[in-house]
Design a protein around this motif. Structure first.
Motif, PDB file in Angstrom:
ATOM      1  N   HIS A   1       0.833  -1.205   0.000  1.00  0.00           N
ATOM      2  CA  HIS A   1       0.000   0.000   0.000  1.00  0.00           C
ATOM      3  C   HIS A   1       0.869   1.256   0.000  1.00  0.00           C
ATOM      4  O   HIS A   1       0.622   2.184  -0.761  1.00  0.00           O
ATOM      5  CB  HIS A   1      -0.923   0.012   1.220  1.00  0.00           C
ATOM      6  CG  HIS A   1      -2.085  -0.917   1.109  1.00  0.00           C
ATOM      7  ND1 HIS A   1      -3.250  -0.702   1.800  1.00  0.00           N
ATOM      8  CD2 HIS A   1      -2.283  -2.054   0.413  1.00  0.00           C
ATOM      9  CE1 HIS A   1      -4.115  -1.668   1.525  1.00  0.00           C
ATOM     10  NE2 HIS A   1      -3.535  -2.500   0.695  1.00  0.00           N
ATOM     11  N   LYS A   2       1.883   1.276   0.874  1.00  0.00           N
ATOM     12  CA  LYS A   2       2.757   2.447   0.976  1.00  0.00           C
ATOM     13  C   LYS A   2       3.429   2.737  -0.362  1.00  0.00           C
ATOM     14  O   LYS A   2       3.457   3.875  -0.834  1.00  0.00           O
ATOM     15  CB  LYS A   2       3.806   2.224   2.063  1.00  0.00           C
ATOM     16  CG  LYS A   2       4.743   3.398   2.289  1.00  0.00           C
ATOM     17  CD  LYS A   2       5.725   3.077   3.417  1.00  0.00           C
ATOM     18  CE  LYS A   2       6.618   4.229   3.788  1.00  0.00           C
ATOM     19  NZ  LYS A   2       7.456   4.745   2.753  1.00  0.00           N
TER      20      LYS A   2
ATOM     21  N   PHE B   1       0.744   4.069  -2.859  1.00  0.00           N
ATOM     22  CA  PHE B   1       0.351   5.451  -2.557  1.00  0.00           C
ATOM     23  C   PHE B   1       1.456   6.426  -2.956  1.00  0.00           C
ATOM     24  O   PHE B   1       1.186   7.472  -3.545  1.00  0.00           O
ATOM     25  CB  PHE B   1      -0.005   5.625  -1.075  1.00  0.00           C
ATOM     26  CG  PHE B   1      -1.408   5.230  -0.741  1.00  0.00           C
ATOM     27  CD1 PHE B   1      -2.485   5.972  -1.206  1.00  0.00           C
ATOM     28  CD2 PHE B   1      -1.674   4.119   0.039  1.00  0.00           C
ATOM     29  CE1 PHE B   1      -3.793   5.617  -0.897  1.00  0.00           C
ATOM     30  CE2 PHE B   1      -2.977   3.750   0.347  1.00  0.00           C
ATOM     31  CZ  PHE B   1      -4.035   4.504  -0.120  1.00  0.00           C
ATOM     32  N   GLU B   2       2.701   6.090  -2.637  1.00  0.00           N
ATOM     33  CA  GLU B   2       3.818   6.973  -2.992  1.00  0.00           C
ATOM     34  C   GLU B   2       3.927   7.137  -4.512  1.00  0.00           C
ATOM     35  O   GLU B   2       4.167   8.237  -5.001  1.00  0.00           O
ATOM     36  CB  GLU B   2       5.123   6.448  -2.411  1.00  0.00           C
ATOM     37  CG  GLU B   2       5.212   6.646  -0.909  1.00  0.00           C
ATOM     38  CD  GLU B   2       6.459   6.027  -0.294  1.00  0.00           C
ATOM     39  OE1 GLU B   2       7.259   5.379  -1.012  1.00  0.00           O
ATOM     40  OE2 GLU B   2       6.632   6.183   0.928  1.00  0.00           O
TER      41      GLU B   2
ATOM     42  N   GLU C   1       0.643   9.130  -5.732  1.00  0.00           N
ATOM     43  CA  GLU C   1       0.680  10.516  -5.257  1.00  0.00           C
ATOM     44  C   GLU C   1       1.859  11.283  -5.850  1.00  0.00           C
ATOM     45  O   GLU C   1       1.801  12.494  -5.999  1.00  0.00           O
ATOM     46  CB  GLU C   1       0.705  10.555  -3.731  1.00  0.00           C
ATOM     47  CG  GLU C   1      -0.628  10.130  -3.134  1.00  0.00           C
ATOM     48  CD  GLU C   1      -0.608   9.943  -1.625  1.00  0.00           C
ATOM     49  OE1 GLU C   1       0.488   9.933  -1.012  1.00  0.00           O
ATOM     50  OE2 GLU C   1      -1.708   9.793  -1.059  1.00  0.00           O
TER      51      GLU C   1
ATOM     52  N   ARG D   1      -6.291  13.000  -3.177  1.00  0.00           N
ATOM     53  CA  ARG D   1      -6.344  12.260  -1.913  1.00  0.00           C
ATOM     54  C   ARG D   1      -7.348  11.121  -2.090  1.00  0.00           C
ATOM     55  O   ARG D   1      -8.451  11.328  -2.586  1.00  0.00           O
ATOM     56  CB  ARG D   1      -6.781  13.165  -0.755  1.00  0.00           C
ATOM     57  CG  ARG D   1      -5.777  14.251  -0.442  1.00  0.00           C
ATOM     58  CD  ARG D   1      -4.462  13.670   0.100  1.00  0.00           C
ATOM     59  NE  ARG D   1      -3.436  14.685   0.139  1.00  0.00           N
ATOM     60  CZ  ARG D   1      -2.375  14.730  -0.675  1.00  0.00           C
ATOM     61  NH1 ARG D   1      -2.210  13.824  -1.603  1.00  0.00           N
ATOM     62  NH2 ARG D   1      -1.471  15.674  -0.563  1.00  0.00           N
TER      63      ARG D   1
ATOM     64  N   GLY E   1      -8.275   6.772  -0.605  1.00  0.00           N
ATOM     65  CA  GLY E   1      -8.015   5.690   0.335  1.00  0.00           C
ATOM     66  C   GLY E   1      -7.754   4.386  -0.394  1.00  0.00           C
ATOM     67  O   GLY E   1      -7.921   4.304  -1.614  1.00  0.00           O
ATOM     68  N   PRO E   2      -7.386   3.357   0.331  1.00  0.00           N
ATOM     69  CA  PRO E   2      -7.040   2.078  -0.288  1.00  0.00           C
ATOM     70  C   PRO E   2      -8.195   1.385  -1.005  1.00  0.00           C
ATOM     71  O   PRO E   2      -7.977   0.580  -1.906  1.00  0.00           O
ATOM     72  CB  PRO E   2      -6.527   1.228   0.871  1.00  0.00           C
ATOM     73  CG  PRO E   2      -6.966   1.915   2.106  1.00  0.00           C
ATOM     74  CD  PRO E   2      -7.197   3.347   1.776  1.00  0.00           C
TER      75      PRO E   2
ATOM     76  N   THR F   1      -8.329  -0.258  -7.360  1.00  0.00           N
ATOM     77  CA  THR F   1      -8.039   0.223  -6.006  1.00  0.00           C
ATOM     78  C   THR F   1      -6.646  -0.232  -5.571  1.00  0.00           C
ATOM     79  O   THR F   1      -6.094  -1.205  -6.116  1.00  0.00           O
ATOM     80  CB  THR F   1      -9.063  -0.322  -4.986  1.00  0.00           C
ATOM     81  OG1 THR F   1      -8.880  -1.731  -4.861  1.00  0.00           O
ATOM     82  CG2 THR F   1     -10.496  -0.008  -5.385  1.00  0.00           C
ATOM     83  N   VAL F   2      -6.121   0.429  -4.579  1.00  0.00           N
ATOM     84  CA  VAL F   2      -4.849   0.005  -3.991  1.00  0.00           C
ATOM     85  C   VAL F   2      -5.011  -1.395  -3.405  1.00  0.00           C
ATOM     86  O   VAL F   2      -4.119  -2.239  -3.533  1.00  0.00           O
ATOM     87  CB  VAL F   2      -4.376   1.039  -2.940  1.00  0.00           C
ATOM     88  CG1 VAL F   2      -3.231   0.495  -2.105  1.00  0.00           C
ATOM     89  CG2 VAL F   2      -3.980   2.347  -3.621  1.00  0.00           C
TER      90      VAL F   2
END
Length: 81
Positions: free
Chosen positions: A7-8, A11-12, A15, A22, A24-25, A67-68
């Motif tokens: 996930h990290k 997102f990195e 983003e 913004r 969410g997962p 989705t993530v």
């Protein structure tokens, strides 16, 4: 592989391309409107290079990249194999 690590990284990556977004997962990144076909291919390449696996052709379905959480499941399924 730990979902938190996946996930990290996702997102990195996302983003980094879209710093004003913004989400969410579980949010559908396609429905949010900032993913186009080129960015979708970048996501595939990012997953393959970062987590060292090849996404099989039959897994190249939109639901695996919405989705993530879905992408993390894809990584866990194929990177562990």
């Amino acid at each position: 592989m730990e979902d938190a690590h996946i996930h990290k990284a996702l997102f990195e990556f996302i983003e980094g391309r879209h710093p004003d977004i913004r989400f969410g997962p579980a949010d559908d990144i396609f429905a949010l409107g900032f993913v186009n076909s080129l960015f979708a291919m970048e996501l595939v390449l990012f997953l393959e290079s970062t987590f060292e696996f090849t996404v099989p052709v039959d897994a190249l379905r939109l639901e695996n990249f919405r989705t993530v959480e879905a992408m993390a499941a894809l990584v866990n399924k194929y990177a562990a194999a």
